[in-house]
Design a protein around this motif. Structure first.
Motif, PDB file in Angstrom:
ATOM      1  N   VAL A  82       0.811  -1.207   0.000  1.00 46.39           N
ATOM      2  CA  VAL A  82       0.000   0.000   0.000  1.00 46.39           C
ATOM      3  C   VAL A  82       0.853   1.269   0.000  1.00 46.39           C
ATOM      4  N   MET A  83       1.952   1.256   0.720  1.00 46.19           N
ATOM      5  CA  MET A  83       2.759   2.467   0.842  1.00 46.19           C
ATOM      6  C   MET A  83       3.592   2.711  -0.411  1.00 46.19           C
ATOM      7  N   GLY A  84       3.857   3.978  -0.666  1.00 48.53           N
ATOM      8  CA  GLY A  84       4.731   4.336  -1.776  1.00 48.53           C
ATOM      9  C   GLY A  84       6.184   4.133  -1.404  1.00 48.53           C
ATOM     10  N   GLU A  85       7.043   4.103  -2.396  1.00 47.94           N
ATOM     11  CA  GLU A  85       8.471   3.854  -2.157  1.00 47.94           C
ATOM     12  C   GLU A  85       9.101   4.924  -1.260  1.00 47.94           C
ATOM     13  N   ALA A  86       8.768   6.174  -1.489  1.00 44.85           N
ATOM     14  CA  ALA A  86       9.365   7.264  -0.709  1.00 44.85           C
ATOM     15  C   ALA A  86       8.948   7.190   0.760  1.00 44.85           C
ATOM     16  N   SER A  87       7.679   6.908   1.006  1.00 45.22           N
ATOM     17  CA  SER A  87       7.233   6.837   2.397  1.00 45.22           C
ATOM     18  C   SER A  87       7.805   5.609   3.104  1.00 45.22           C
ATOM     19  N   LYS A  88       7.934   4.485   2.394  1.00 47.39           N
ATOM     20  CA  LYS A  88       8.556   3.301   2.992  1.00 47.39           C
ATOM     21  C   LYS A  88      10.006   3.592   3.347  1.00 47.39           C
ATOM     22  N   LEU A  89      10.698   4.258   2.446  1.00 50.99           N
ATOM     23  CA  LEU A  89      12.098   4.593   2.695  1.00 50.99           C
ATOM     24  C   LEU A  89      12.227   5.540   3.887  1.00 50.99           C
ATOM     25  N   ALA A  90      11.338   6.519   3.961  1.00 60.55           N
ATOM     26  CA  ALA A  90      11.379   7.468   5.077  1.00 60.55           C
ATOM     27  C   ALA A  90      11.131   6.771   6.414  1.00 60.55           C
ATOM     28  N   VAL A  91      10.143   5.878   6.457  1.00 59.35           N
ATOM     29  CA  VAL A  91       9.850   5.152   7.695  1.00 59.35           C
ATOM     30  C   VAL A  91      11.012   4.243   8.064  1.00 59.35           C
ATOM     31  N   ALA A  92      11.600   3.576   7.081  1.00 53.09           N
ATOM     32  CA  ALA A  92      12.737   2.689   7.351  1.00 53.09           C
ATOM     33  C   ALA A  92      13.929   3.472   7.898  1.00 53.09           C
ATOM     34  N   ILE A  93      14.211   4.613   7.308  1.00 49.73           N
ATOM     35  CA  ILE A  93      15.332   5.440   7.775  1.00 49.73           C
ATOM     36  C   ILE A  93      15.078   5.935   9.195  1.00 49.73           C
ATOM     37  N   MET A  94      13.857   6.374   9.470  1.00 42.83           N
ATOM     38  CA  MET A  94      13.539   6.837  10.832  1.00 42.83           C
ATOM     39  C   MET A  94      13.654   5.706  11.846  1.00 42.83           C
ATOM     40  N   ALA A  95      13.186   4.516  11.497  1.00 50.29           N
ATOM     41  CA  ALA A  95      13.271   3.381  12.416  1.00 50.29           C
ATOM     42  C   ALA A  95      14.723   3.007  12.689  1.00 50.29           C
ATOM     43  N   LEU A  96      15.539   2.963  11.645  1.00 55.96           N
ATOM     44  CA  LEU A  96      16.960   2.643  11.824  1.00 55.96           C
ATOM     45  C   LEU A  96      17.680   3.718  12.628  1.00 55.96           C
ATOM     46  N   ALA A  97      17.398   4.969  12.338  1.00 58.73           N
ATOM     47  CA  ALA A  97      18.041   6.064  13.062  1.00 58.73           C
ATOM     48  C   ALA A  97      17.657   6.056  14.538  1.00 58.73           C
ATOM     49  N   THR A  98      16.389   5.821  14.817  1.00 60.82           N
ATOM     50  CA  THR A  98      15.926   5.795  16.204  1.00 60.82           C
ATOM     51  C   THR A  98      16.546   4.639  16.967  1.00 60.82           C
ATOM     52  N   THR A  99      16.587   3.470  16.362  1.00 59.10           N
ATOM     53  CA  THR A  99      17.166   2.304  17.021  1.00 59.10           C
ATOM     54  C   THR A  99      18.660   2.486  17.250  1.00 59.10           C
ATOM     55  N   THR A 100      19.352   3.000  16.246  1.00 62.65           N
ATOM     56  CA  THR A 100      20.792   3.225  16.390  1.00 62.65           C
ATOM     57  C   THR A 100      21.074   4.265  17.467  1.00 62.65           C
ATOM     58  N   PHE A 101      20.298   5.342  17.493  1.00 61.35           N
ATOM     59  CA  PHE A 101      20.493   6.358  18.524  1.00 61.35           C
ATOM     60  C   PHE A 101      20.231   5.784  19.916  1.00 61.35           C
ATOM     61  N   ALA A 102      19.173   4.989  20.049  1.00 59.86           N
ATOM     62  CA  ALA A 102      18.856   4.396  21.356  1.00 59.86           C
ATOM     63  C   ALA A 102      19.978   3.479  21.809  1.00 59.86           C
ATOM     64  N   ALA A 103      20.522   2.672  20.914  1.00 62.25           N
ATOM     65  CA  ALA A 103      21.631   1.779  21.271  1.00 62.25           C
ATOM     66  C   ALA A 103      22.861   2.594  21.671  1.00 62.25           C
ATOM     67  N   PHE A 104      23.139   3.662  20.948  1.00 56.59           N
ATOM     68  CA  PHE A 104      24.275   4.529  21.279  1.00 56.59           C
ATOM     69  C   PHE A 104      24.069   5.197  22.642  1.00 56.59           C
ATOM     70  N   GLU A 105      22.863   5.682  22.876  1.00 56.19           N
ATOM     71  CA  GLU A 105      22.538   6.329  24.153  1.00 56.19           C
ATOM     72  C   GLU A 105      22.734   5.357  25.316  1.00 56.19           C
TER      73      GLU A 105
END
Length: 89
Positions: free
Chosen positions: A49-72
């Motif tokens: 259902v989702m477009g490529e750009a929105s999937k990419l944006a959600v994936a990047i946000m999820a990876l960034a949030t998880t990486t930041f949490a692990a670093f924190e």
């Protein structure tokens, strides 16, 4: 899926395996990043259902949030604790 099973097994057996908490926390964070990056990759490769750009944006946000949490959790919090101990001396 293997990372999910490894996380569950490691969490359930942490005390019996006598993992130090700091090592367990790092391993748990690495597995969390593996799980989130695998999920993001799967989502990006799946047509739906989702477009490529929105999937990419959600994936990047999820990876960034998880990486930041692990670093924190694994770097910044212990550094702040060491700094607090040094200042109280």
């Amino acid at each position: 899926m293997d990372a999910v099973v490894a996380t569950i097994t490691m969490t359930a057996a942490r005390r019996r395996l006598k993992f130090r908490y700091s090592y367990w926390r790092i391993a748990h964070s690495v597995l969390a990043i593996v799980i989130v990056s695998s999920s993001a990759t799967h989502a990006l490769l799946t047509d739906g259902v989702m477009g490529e750009a929105s999937k990419l944006a959600v994936a990047i946000m999820a990876l960034a949030t998880t990486t930041f949490a692990a670093f924190e959790i694994n770097v910044l919090t212990p550094a702040r604790a060491r700094q607090g101990k040094q200042q109280s001396r």
